[in-house]
Design an enzyme around this catalytic site. Structure first.
Site: not given
Length: 163
Positions: A37-38
């Site tokens: 995930c970012g």
């Protein structure tokens, strides 16, 4: 109301336990986590909190979740290796869970009843949503995914709970 501390969990290594046993009467920051995930770099700040505050009765408790963009696709072994090798994670992690929908883990059934600072309760928005739980199992605060683990409001809530 359901006592959060009595709810069953399975650790990332497959052991059956309860929230209360994993949190061990500590102030606990519960976070739904993901490896791809970012927001995954938040692991560094979560581990820093664990290192800095564990001696005062604090722990982070991570719940891997693959419900948001398939960003936690790995097996338990892959998740453990990633967290250890990439971020040096020492805080406890559970087996992969659902945090929303019909298969929502019971812990998240309780947590999602808690509103955030804007008064909004309900479903988890994305990976890295955070809940602060007191030693007594009461949910004290909710922080949305983009709120960093070391944000002033998070640190203030943790320190107040530890006082």
């Amino acid at each position: 109301m359901t006592d959060l501390r009595e709810l069953p969990l399975t650790t990332l290594s497959g052991e059956s336990t309860t929230f209360g046993q994993l949190a061990a009467d500590r102030v606990t920051l519960v976070v739904n986590v993901a490896s791809k995930c970012g927001l995954t770099p938040q692991y560094s700040k979560l581990e820093a909190l664990q290192d800095e505050l564990s001696g005062r009765g604090f722990t982070v408790l991570g719940f891997p979740c693959n419900q948001f963009g398939g960003q936690e696709p790995g097996t338990s072994e892959e998740i453990a290796e990633f967290c250890s090798a990439t971020y040096g994670v020492t805080f406890p992690l559970t087996s992969k869970v659902d945090v929303n929908g019909e298969g929502r883990d019971d812990v998240y059934g309780v947590l999602t009843e808690t509103p955030d600072a804007d008064g909004e309760a309900g479903d988890i928005q994305w990976n890295f949503e955070k809940f602060l739980v007191g030693r007594d199992g009461a949910v004290l605060a909710r922080f949305r995914p983009r709120t960093e683990p070391d944000a002033p409001e998070v640190l203030e809530a943790i320190n107040a709970a530890l006082a």
